[in-house]
Design a protein around this motif. Structure first.
Motif, PDB file in Angstrom:
ATOM      1  N   ILE A 153       0.839  -1.201   0.000  1.00  0.00           N
ATOM      2  CA  ILE A 153       0.000   0.000   0.000  1.00  0.00           C
ATOM      3  C   ILE A 153       0.876   1.254   0.000  1.00  0.00           C
ATOM      4  CG2 ILE A 153      -1.703   1.307   1.324  1.00  0.00           C
ATOM      5  CD1 ILE A 153      -2.794  -1.392   2.327  1.00  0.00           C
ATOM      6  N   ALA A 154       1.952   1.235   0.799  1.00  0.00           N
ATOM      7  CA  ALA A 154       2.848   2.391   0.860  1.00  0.00           C
ATOM      8  C   ALA A 154       3.474   2.663  -0.500  1.00  0.00           C
ATOM      9  CB  ALA A 154       3.931   2.164   1.912  1.00  0.00           C
ATOM     10  N   ALA A 155       3.874   1.600  -1.200  1.00  0.00           N
ATOM     11  CA  ALA A 155       4.473   1.778  -2.524  1.00  0.00           C
ATOM     12  C   ALA A 155       3.454   2.344  -3.514  1.00  0.00           C
ATOM     13  CB  ALA A 155       5.024   0.442  -3.030  1.00  0.00           C
ATOM     14  N   ALA A 156       2.215   1.880  -3.415  1.00  0.00           N
ATOM     15  CA  ALA A 156       1.179   2.376  -4.327  1.00  0.00           C
ATOM     16  C   ALA A 156       0.860   3.841  -4.069  1.00  0.00           C
ATOM     17  CB  ALA A 156      -0.080   1.528  -4.192  1.00  0.00           C
ATOM     18  N   LEU A 157       0.934   4.257  -2.800  1.00  0.00           N
ATOM     19  CA  LEU A 157       0.597   5.632  -2.433  1.00  0.00           C
ATOM     20  C   LEU A 157       1.782   6.593  -2.559  1.00  0.00           C
ATOM     21  CD1 LEU A 157      -1.555   4.864   0.751  1.00  0.00           C
ATOM     22  CD2 LEU A 157      -2.419   5.734  -1.431  1.00  0.00           C
ATOM     23  N   ALA A 158       2.934   6.089  -2.902  1.00  0.00           N
ATOM     24  CA  ALA A 158       4.122   6.939  -3.028  1.00  0.00           C
ATOM     25  C   ALA A 158       3.965   7.919  -4.189  1.00  0.00           C
ATOM     26  CB  ALA A 158       5.362   6.073  -3.236  1.00  0.00           C
ATOM     27  N   PRO A 159       4.716   9.017  -4.185  1.00  0.00           N
ATOM     28  CA  PRO A 159       4.643   9.970  -5.305  1.00  0.00           C
ATOM     29  C   PRO A 159       4.841   9.277  -6.646  1.00  0.00           C
ATOM     30  CG  PRO A 159       5.927  10.901  -3.516  1.00  0.00           C
ATOM     31  CD  PRO A 159       5.640   9.472  -3.127  1.00  0.00           C
ATOM     32  N   ALA A 160       3.952   9.569  -7.583  1.00  0.00           N
ATOM     33  CA  ALA A 160       3.943   8.973  -8.931  1.00  0.00           C
ATOM     34  C   ALA A 160       3.555   7.498  -8.918  1.00  0.00           C
ATOM     35  CB  ALA A 160       5.288   9.156  -9.622  1.00  0.00           C
ATOM     36  N   GLY A 161       3.152   6.976  -7.753  1.00  0.00           N
ATOM     37  CA  GLY A 161       2.696   5.596  -7.689  1.00  0.00           C
ATOM     38  C   GLY A 161       1.294   5.452  -8.254  1.00  0.00           C
ATOM     39  N   PRO A 162       0.829   4.214  -8.397  1.00  0.00           N
ATOM     40  CA  PRO A 162      -0.500   3.994  -8.985  1.00  0.00           C
ATOM     41  C   PRO A 162      -1.654   4.565  -8.170  1.00  0.00           C
ATOM     42  CG  PRO A 162       0.416   1.937  -8.139  1.00  0.00           C
ATOM     43  CD  PRO A 162       1.514   2.946  -8.093  1.00  0.00           C
ATOM     44  N   LEU A 163      -1.403   4.868  -6.880  1.00  0.00           N
ATOM     45  CA  LEU A 163      -2.446   5.472  -6.039  1.00  0.00           C
ATOM     46  C   LEU A 163      -1.957   6.771  -5.399  1.00  0.00           C
ATOM     47  CD1 LEU A 163      -3.955   2.370  -4.164  1.00  0.00           C
ATOM     48  CD2 LEU A 163      -4.764   3.446  -6.266  1.00  0.00           C
ATOM     49  N   ASP A 164      -1.085   7.478  -6.077  1.00  0.00           N
ATOM     50  CA  ASP A 164      -0.589   8.760  -5.563  1.00  0.00           C
ATOM     51  C   ASP A 164      -1.766   9.600  -5.074  1.00  0.00           C
ATOM     52  OD1 ASP A 164       0.371  11.344  -5.175  1.00  0.00           O
ATOM     53  OD2 ASP A 164       1.749  11.263  -6.852  1.00  0.00           O
ATOM     54  N   PRO A 165      -1.843   9.905  -3.764  1.00  0.00           N
ATOM     55  CA  PRO A 165      -3.026  10.599  -3.235  1.00  0.00           C
ATOM     56  C   PRO A 165      -3.192  12.026  -3.725  1.00  0.00           C
ATOM     57  CG  PRO A 165      -1.352  10.359  -1.541  1.00  0.00           C
ATOM     58  CD  PRO A 165      -0.889   9.545  -2.701  1.00  0.00           C
ATOM     59  N   LEU A 166      -2.168  12.590  -4.346  1.00  0.00           N
ATOM     60  CA  LEU A 166      -2.292  13.955  -4.854  1.00  0.00           C
ATOM     61  C   LEU A 166      -2.722  13.992  -6.314  1.00  0.00           C
ATOM     62  CD1 LEU A 166       0.728  15.775  -3.166  1.00  0.00           C
ATOM     63  CD2 LEU A 166      -1.585  15.350  -2.318  1.00  0.00           C
ATOM     64  N   GLU A 167      -3.055  12.829  -6.863  1.00  0.00           N
ATOM     65  CA  GLU A 167      -3.511  12.735  -8.246  1.00  0.00           C
ATOM     66  C   GLU A 167      -4.828  11.975  -8.295  1.00  0.00           C
ATOM     67  OE1 GLU A 167      -1.931  14.268 -10.579  1.00  0.00           O
ATOM     68  OE2 GLU A 167      -0.043  14.725  -9.541  1.00  0.00           O
ATOM     69  N   GLU A 168      -5.528  12.081  -9.416  1.00  0.00           N
ATOM     70  CA  GLU A 168      -6.749  11.299  -9.624  1.00  0.00           C
ATOM     71  C   GLU A 168      -6.352   9.851  -9.920  1.00  0.00           C
ATOM     72  OE1 GLU A 168      -9.933  12.098  -9.528  1.00  0.00           O
ATOM     73  OE2 GLU A 168      -9.855  14.279  -9.297  1.00  0.00           O
ATOM     74  N   ARG A 169      -6.761   8.914  -9.079  1.00  0.00           N
ATOM     75  CA  ARG A 169      -6.361   7.520  -9.228  1.00  0.00           C
ATOM     76  C   ARG A 169      -7.561   6.598  -9.147  1.00  0.00           C
ATOM     77  NH1 ARG A 169      -1.622   8.224 -11.673  1.00  0.00           N
ATOM     78  NH2 ARG A 169      -0.081   9.303 -10.373  1.00  0.00           N
ATOM     79  N   ASP A 170      -7.453   5.411  -9.807  1.00  0.00           N
ATOM     80  CA  ASP A 170      -8.527   4.425  -9.859  1.00  0.00           C
ATOM     81  C   ASP A 170      -8.152   3.254  -8.948  1.00  0.00           C
ATOM     82  OD1 ASP A 170     -10.434   2.535 -10.436  1.00  0.00           O
ATOM     83  OD2 ASP A 170     -10.382   2.843 -12.598  1.00  0.00           O
ATOM     84  N   VAL A 171      -8.721   3.225  -7.747  1.00  0.00           N
ATOM     85  CA  VAL A 171      -8.400   2.167  -6.795  1.00  0.00           C
ATOM     86  C   VAL A 171      -8.854   0.815  -7.314  1.00  0.00           C
ATOM     87  CG1 VAL A 171      -8.682   1.372  -4.422  1.00  0.00           C
ATOM     88  CG2 VAL A 171      -8.621   3.805  -4.908  1.00  0.00           C
ATOM     89  N   ALA A 172     -10.044   0.765  -7.921  1.00  0.00           N
ATOM     90  CA  ALA A 172     -10.578  -0.511  -8.406  1.00  0.00           C
ATOM     91  C   ALA A 172      -9.645  -1.137  -9.434  1.00  0.00           C
ATOM     92  CB  ALA A 172     -11.968  -0.296  -8.996  1.00  0.00           C
ATOM     93  N   ALA A 173      -9.086  -0.317 -10.324  1.00  0.00           N
ATOM     94  CA  ALA A 173      -8.169  -0.842 -11.330  1.00  0.00           C
ATOM     95  C   ALA A 173      -6.900  -1.390 -10.682  1.00  0.00           C
ATOM     96  CB  ALA A 173      -7.819   0.256 -12.332  1.00  0.00           C
ATOM     97  N   TRP A 174      -6.390  -0.698  -9.670  1.00  0.00           N
ATOM     98  CA  TRP A 174      -5.183  -1.170  -8.993  1.00  0.00           C
ATOM     99  C   TRP A 174      -5.443  -2.474  -8.251  1.00  0.00           C
ATOM    100  CZ3 TRP A 174      -4.006  -1.336  -3.568  1.00  0.00           C
ATOM    101  CH2 TRP A 174      -2.668  -1.654  -3.293  1.00  0.00           C
ATOM    102  N   LEU A 175      -6.634  -2.617  -7.661  1.00  0.00           N
ATOM    103  CA  LEU A 175      -6.952  -3.820  -6.908  1.00  0.00           C
ATOM    104  C   LEU A 175      -7.041  -5.064  -7.787  1.00  0.00           C
ATOM    105  CD1 LEU A 175      -9.619  -2.424  -4.424  1.00  0.00           C
ATOM    106  CD2 LEU A 175      -7.351  -3.289  -3.840  1.00  0.00           C
ATOM    107  N   VAL A 176      -7.234  -4.891  -9.088  1.00  0.00           N
ATOM    108  CA  VAL A 176      -7.269  -6.037  -9.997  1.00  0.00           C
ATOM    109  C   VAL A 176      -5.929  -6.761  -9.975  1.00  0.00           C
ATOM    110  CG1 VAL A 176      -7.444  -6.723 -12.414  1.00  0.00           C
ATOM    111  CG2 VAL A 176      -9.049  -5.057 -11.471  1.00  0.00           C
ATOM    112  N   ASP A 177      -4.827  -5.993  -9.877  1.00  0.00           N
ATOM    113  CA  ASP A 177      -3.498  -6.601  -9.867  1.00  0.00           C
ATOM    114  C   ASP A 177      -2.529  -5.747  -9.054  1.00  0.00           C
ATOM    115  OD1 ASP A 177      -1.344  -8.269 -10.409  1.00  0.00           O
ATOM    116  OD2 ASP A 177      -0.885  -7.289 -12.316  1.00  0.00           O
ATOM    117  N   PRO A 178      -2.708  -5.689  -7.743  1.00  0.00           N
ATOM    118  CA  PRO A 178      -1.775  -4.900  -6.928  1.00  0.00           C
ATOM    119  C   PRO A 178      -0.384  -5.517  -6.959  1.00  0.00           C
ATOM    120  CG  PRO A 178      -3.236  -6.200  -5.538  1.00  0.00           C
ATOM    121  CD  PRO A 178      -3.743  -6.348  -6.941  1.00  0.00           C
ATOM    122  N   GLN A 179       0.608  -4.689  -7.161  1.00  0.00           N
ATOM    123  CA  GLN A 179       1.972  -5.186  -7.305  1.00  0.00           C
ATOM    124  C   GLN A 179       2.579  -5.524  -5.953  1.00  0.00           C
ATOM    125  OE1 GLN A 179       3.401  -5.700 -10.480  1.00  0.00           O
ATOM    126  NE2 GLN A 179       1.216  -5.380 -10.887  1.00  0.00           N
ATOM    127  N   ALA A 180       3.320  -6.630  -5.914  1.00  0.00           N
ATOM    128  CA  ALA A 180       4.012  -7.008  -4.688  1.00  0.00           C
ATOM    129  C   ALA A 180       5.097  -5.988  -4.384  1.00  0.00           C
ATOM    130  CB  ALA A 180       4.619  -8.399  -4.839  1.00  0.00           C
TER     131      ALA A 180
END
Length: 251
Positions: A153-180
Motif C-alpha cells: 500500500i505504501a508503494a502504491a501511495l508513493a509519489p507517482a505511484g498507482p495510487l498517488d493521493p495527490l492525483e486522480e487515481r482508480d483504486v478498483a483498477a489497482w486492486l485487480v493486480d496490486p503489485q508485490a
C-alpha cells in the motif's frame, strides 16, 4: 520531545457539548459543533466537553473553574493556558480529515496552513480512502502478511505511484493486480545533521514505512519521531557506523 497535546478525533453526533458565550467567537464554535452533529447545551446539562467563549476575563475563568470541578474537559477561547483541549483548523475530504493545531498559540498560523493544504489536497482524496477501505478483503487475500500488505500500500501511495493521493487515481483498477512490494530488507540512512528538516524525501518515506528502526544513541528524538508511532525503536543493533546513522528494517 513531548507532545503538548495528543490529537484525537472524537465522534460527537447526538452528544451534548456545553457552549457558553455570545458573539462572533461563540457563533464560530457553534457552527463547528453543528457541523460535527453535536447537541449544543447550557452549563446545567451533563456533558463531557465544554467550550467557554466569554469575553469577560473573570466571568470566563470562573466558568472554566466550575466546569473543570465537574470533571468536564474545557476549551477556553483565547485562553490557551486554561484549555484541556483545543479545536484545530480542518481540511475536510470526507472521510479524510486533516487537523492543524498549534495548541491555541496561533489560530492564524493554523488557518494559513489549512489554506495551503486545501489547495494541495484534491477533492478525490475521500474517494481514494473509501476505495482502499472497500478493498481490504482483496488486499488481505493478495498479501496475507501484514508487513507485506503495508509495504504494498505504501508503494502504491508513493509519489507517482498507482495510487498517488495527490492525483486522480482508480483504486478498483489497482486492486485487480496490486503489485508485490520489494522484498524486506535493512536500509541504512546516513544523516547529514541532527535537524529533521534536512532529511531527504526518500529518507522521510523510508522512516515512515519501517517496522523497526535501529539507531545510534546520538540520533535526535526529533528525527526518530518521523517514524511510524508503532515502529519499534532500538538503540544500537545493526548500526556500527560512526556518527549519526539509522538502519531501517523494512520487514
Amino acid at each position: 520531545m513531548t507532545l503538548h497535546s495528543l490529537p484525537l478525533f472524537v465522534r460527537l453526533v447526538a452528544r451534548p457539548v456545553i457552549l457558553l458565550g455570545e458573539g462572533e467567537a461563540a457563533d464560530a464554535k457553534r457552527r463547528l459543533l453543528d457541523r460535527a452533529g453535536a447537541v449544543v447545551v447550557g452549563e446545567d446539562v451533563s456533558a463531557t466537553l465544554a467550550i467557554v467563549a466569554l469575553d469577560d476575563e473573570a466571568e470566563a475563568l470562573a466558568a472554566v473553574a466550575r466546569l473543570k470541578a465537574r470533571g468536564i474537559l474545557v476549551n477556553a477561547v483565547d485562553r490557551p493556558d486554561h484549555c484541556d483541549f483545543t479545536l484545530p483548523a480542518i481540511v475536510d475530504r470526507d472521510p479524510v480529515l486533516v487537523a492543524i493545531g498549534t495548541g491555541g498559540v496561533s489560530a492564524g498560523l493554523a488557518a494559513a496552513l489549512r489554506q495551503r493544504l486545501e489547495a494541495l489536497l484534491p477533492a478525490s482524496l475521500g474517494t481514494l480512502a473509501k476505495g482502499l477501505h472497500a478493498g481490504r478483503a482483496t488486499l488481505r487475500a493478495r498479501f496475507p502478511d501484514g508487513g507485506e500488505r503495508r509495504r504494498a500500500i505504501a508503494a502504491a501511495l508513493a509519489p507517482a505511484g498507482p495510487l498517488d493521493p495527490l492525483e486522480e487515481r482508480d483504486v478498483a483498477a489497482w486492486l485487480v493486480d496490486p503489485q508485490a512490494p520489494a522484498p524486506a530488507t535493512l536500509v541504512r540512512i546516513a544523516l547529514t545533521s541532527p535537524d529533521p528538516d534536512d532529511l531527504t524525501l526518500r529518507q522521510a518515506r523510508l522512516l515512515a514505512s519501517a517496522d523497526r528502526v535501529f539507531h545510534a544513541a546520538d540520533v535526535p528524538r526529533a528525527i526518530l519521531d518521523r517514524a511510524r508511532a508503532d515502529a519499534a525503536r532500538i538503540a544500537g543493533g545493526p548500526t556500527d557506523e560512526p556518527g549519526l546513522s539509522i538502519r531501517l528494517d523494512m520487514a
